[in-house]
Write an enzyme that holds these catalytic residues in place. Sequence first.
Site, short mmCIF file in Angstrom:
data_model
loop_
_atom_site.label_atom_id
_atom_site.label_comp_id
_atom_site.label_asym_id
_atom_site.label_seq_id
_atom_site.Cartn_x
_atom_site.Cartn_y
_atom_site.Cartn_z
N GLU A 1 -10.53 -16.65 -16.82
CA GLU A 1 -11.55 -15.81 -17.39
C GLU A 1 -12.72 -16.27 -16.48
OE1 GLU A 1 -11.73 -15.45 -21.76
OE2 GLU A 1 -13.59 -16.65 -21.52
N GLU B 1 -12.15 -14.24 -13.48
CA GLU B 1 -12.51 -12.83 -13.89
C GLU B 1 -13.85 -12.51 -13.96
OE1 GLU B 1 -10.74 -11.71 -17.55
OE2 GLU B 1 -11.12 -9.57 -17.50
N CYS C 1 -10.87 -15.16 -26.82
CA CYS C 1 -9.75 -16.03 -27.26
C CYS C 1 -9.83 -16.28 -28.71
CB CYS C 1 -10.03 -17.69 -26.82
SG CYS C 1 -11.91 -17.83 -26.08
N SER D 1 -12.39 -9.82 -21.91
CA SER D 1 -11.71 -10.44 -20.77
C SER D 1 -10.33 -10.08 -20.95
CB SER D 1 -12.13 -11.89 -20.76
OG SER D 1 -11.04 -12.58 -20.03
N LYS E 1 -4.20 -16.06 -35.63
CA LYS E 1 -3.44 -16.71 -34.73
C LYS E 1 -1.91 -16.10 -34.98
CE LYS E 1 -6.04 -18.70 -31.34
NZ LYS E 1 -6.12 -18.11 -30.28
N GLU F 1 -1.74 -12.93 -33.94
CA GLU F 1 -1.85 -12.70 -32.22
C GLU F 1 -0.37 -12.96 -31.98
OE1 GLU F 1 -4.88 -14.59 -29.37
OE2 GLU F 1 -3.08 -15.97 -29.63
N GLU G 1 2.59 -7.69 -26.63
CA GLU G 1 2.16 -7.96 -25.19
C GLU G 1 2.18 -9.55 -25.07
OE1 GLU G 1 0.40 -5.59 -27.72
OE2 GLU G 1 -1.28 -6.75 -27.22
N CYS H 1 -13.83 -22.28 -33.88
CA CYS H 1 -12.51 -22.59 -34.35
C CYS H 1 -12.54 -23.82 -35.27
CB CYS H 1 -11.47 -23.03 -33.12
SG CYS H 1 -11.20 -21.57 -32.01
#
Lengths: 420, 166, 589
Positions: free
Chosen positions: C282, C285, C302, C322, C361, C364, C369, C507
């Site tokens: 990241e 990037e 994230c 990102s 999550k 996710e 992907e 989190c």
Amino acid sequence: MGKTVSFISRNFGRYNPASLASYEYIGGFTALRKALGMDGLEIAKVLSDNGVQGRGGAAYDMGRKWSQARAVEAPHKCVVCNADEGEPGTFKDRELIRNDPFQLLEGMIIAGWSVGADNGYIYMRGEYSHLRPLLLSAIRQCEEKGYLGDNILGSGFSYRIHLYSGAGAYVCGEGSALCESLEGHSGRPRMKPPFIKQCGAFHLPTCVNNVESLSLVPPLLLDTQGFYKSQGTPDCPGTKMISVCGNVKNPGVFEVPFGITIREIIYDLAGGIEDGHQLQLVQLGGASGRLASPAQLDTPYTYKDMKAADLTAIGSGAILVVDERTSIIGFLRITQQFFFHESCGQCTPCREGNLHIRMLLDKVAAGTHTEQDIRLMEKYARIMSTASMCGLGETAQSALLSAMKRFPEVFAIKKEVAVR
Amino acid sequence: MKPFVQKLDELTPEMVALVDRVVEEHQNDPTQLVGILLDIQDGVERHYIPEPVAYYLSQRLSIRVTQIYDVVTFYSMLYDKPRAKYTLEVCNSAPCRVKDSDTLVETLKRLLNLEVGEVTYDGRFCIEKVPCFGACDVSPAVRVNGAVYGHLDSEERVLDMLRQLD
Amino acid sequence: MSENMIHLTINHMPVEVPAGTRIIEAAHSIGIDIPHLCYHPDQSIKAHCRMCMVEVTGQRKLLAACSTLVWEGMEVITDSKRVYDAQVGVLDLILADHHQDCLACARNNNCDLQNLCRRFNRLKPDLPDVSSKERPRLDNPSIVRDPTKCVKCGRCVKVCTEVQGIGALSFTGRSAACKVTTAFDLPMNETDCVLCGQCTLVCPVGALTEVDHTSHVRHALHDPTKHVVVQVAPSVRVALGDDFGMEPGALVTGKMVTALKMIGFEKVFDTNFSADLTIMEEGSELLDRIKNGGCLPMITSCSPGWVNFMEKHHPEMIPHLSTAKSPQGMFGAVLKTYYAQRMGWDPKDIVSVSVMPCTAKKFEATRPELGRNGYQDVDVVLTTRELAKLIRYEGLDLKRLPESEFDAPLGTGSGAGAIFGNTGGVMEAALRTAYELYTGKELPRLEFEAVRGEVGGIREATIDLGGTSLKVAVANGLKNAEEVIRRVESGEADYLFIEIMACPGGCIGGGGQPIGTNNAKRQARIKALYALDKSLPLRKSHENPDIKTIYEEFFDHPLSHKAHELLHTTYAARPKRYDFTPYLHGTQK
């Protein structure tokens, strides 16, 4: 019909409710002109001096309400006209709007001036949608003639009135639920504090008044002879709009002086009970009202006397007369069904309590109830009235609790069940 | 005869025009949601708020669709399911009940061969019990699309009322 | 000062509290817990449940202790017969409308209603059961709704609307039909919901819970053909202790690793490792976007609740996200490629488990992907709460367990990785690495206090990258995220880099954390993670030796072709339920 008076309803039939010119012709808006020359507190004082109590049901001292509203300091305030007349058996506000919409608007403008508001909202129950065009046109005509809008009659006072619609929710008659509804939400009452006089509709200080209360203001301001105060009793002066219905010959809306007895209302004004039947009970003040037994008919219709007789003190002004064709338990079930339907469901006692009491009443109706059922019914009725969040839950069991007191025999345990 | 529309699944240009008109009439003011929904419902043949209409309205007013759904389910005069073209609302509160509105309901059921809550096969009629609509002086009464028909204490008068609906 | 203090008595005990205190808080201050369900210290007052009714001398009605402000001379009684009858009566009313399958409930022994029953010694109410017979709604990978248990307290509605700004849940209907649900009762995933799970965290009962995947893990553990490997997210180690009665913010890394090994995981790894990897990708990037005119500001990706939010509510902003996968996603990919090769395992035989503070999550991990060749990189996601359940299932007393170390090589994480668990942490970690990569110089001071902060709110800072200034913003809670987006879209702010965490506090306050997580506990966990960072010898992601090794052996360099293939992902706008675009642009006939 010598027992009725004509003060609040003085304009009924005297002008064309669709025409502002017609209202002006009979002297309309004289009171507003007078009011604009008075201080807001002075106007509130006129109400207090005449002992006016709000006509929505809570019977709050109206002059005090207005002076408190005036005292709140805020850049914007609003006046709300509660036209959500939801108590079953009440239709006096309907008649006031239908026969005299301009007097209501005049009263609202005076209210706005008195408390220092810049907007007024009429919250009319959805069931009265047929009255919307009349009111909308009345508002428009007032705007055209400069009674509403900027700088009203050159006084520098600017004020607008908006018409909002309810959509079938009894609970919206509660002030904070009404405010929620005005904001486009479901009408669930708000937590208090803050009270709506500080933070109500659109988070502004809000002064809520019933249609009848506001309609009373113009004639009262012009009443220099003290006619209003000469009516009623010394303790409870004035007149009141009432609606009488049920098993009477002539149901309808009447304006009566306070102090008239319930008997006079039923027999002299409403023509008495339908032929061949006997009066069994009277419910006062709508579904949230207590039940009166025939023995209580001579109670004078004043706040104090009604309260002393353990009856609902005036409330919405509804008087529902029931004869022997409807059983008392049957009647209570109907009332219970109403509250079961109308509870907003937000707070536990009202949401769950109405459901359980409905089921318990079904048992009583079927005659299969036990001592325990009666105990539970009373227990939860009391919890509802003491722990609910708003007035709906608080008063929903008035009829049941008063019936348990006045007609204990109908709750008696059937023998077979008691033995079992 | 027009086809019987059970439920609107997609938005039609007519619906869009209806919503746009009603929203304009209410000055695009989301606080007037209750009035807006009533007016939209009036314009929908089966007198309810179809789901796509609610979604479209939420975009139009920039409010959450949850708020619209909440309001529609909360107010008893708003419906999220199709009703009839003429829903006969019989007052179920005490002032009408003590004037024998039960018999009125029975008469309606018999004349229309319909249970309470059912809609006729052609979507024209439905009988519903509703709380007091303030016509207690003319009870027993029925309200159809906003119009009140009072003193319905004989079959004759009920038939008269039904005839007026065509 | 003293004129702002109010004097009252509660059960005849004198109490002095500041003006504006509510009865329930005043009682709490002298150790009296007034029963309550809808009251929550982090939320605005609702006063719905009416459990907290108390008597105040001179008042006709009982008053709700949660909504009534104290006044001078007030006399409160919390234990009279009238109060008891009302409270037990209300409790009975709630119980009669509550599906009581306590023994099978996710919240058994951790339920506010159950606690009240225990307190008042109620088993069954005197009333008939009127609970709803609806089926539990298992319509998404993250959250189960069980309307039969809902007590209509409105906490979930408040958190969804007021904290997250989503409003997917709402009260609907009225009277007995009043319930909390989505618009048109649709499955949560088909609404505005982003599956953040904050509702599961505030629900006092088992009406909103995470989808339980503990049995999947147990099955896998009992299957000898599988290599069951677990990764643990940074924030879990400072929250898990809560569920075992430890101090808020207690750091239990070593005990937790022991527990996981005793439960039977073949390898216990640290998501801090892949957090460091995320920073490498990241951070690179970001520098790449700045250098080569990429889409700026770049926003972190994230937090899966946040990614859902972007895809659902702001698809026009997706290019700003990102492309780096979340640490969970990166770890899964590394595990089933690099590590599998290293160990000579067939990826098919690996069961990749992650312990996350998060319900989103779980969703996710199901994204197509995040997998290849017919398998997903992460097979099972457990929340912190589910890990606590597994530990209990094993009969372990976390407090008394010895400490152990994560396995190598995917078990080493830097302090930068650790602070991923709290708001501002990803930003700080990225800045530590970006600074050194960009300037080639050593960072004089590792702490970036300007981006550290508290629960809720938005922080802005300008960071000096050796002459180049970098405007950044950090936000937690989706309502704040929405505000940041507004600032960016309106051109009001010219940030280059933004960190967003969907949950309040990041989190450590995630929707999968132990029940009872509140803002005070969030603050304690944030403090614990910063302390952990400070105590570690290794505090910069790019200095993590295992990270260096993995680039040498496998990825070559950040943003390499292989890194793109395995460590980066794509996002797409979620289809709307209805597409009104033609109508809204006025093209209707």
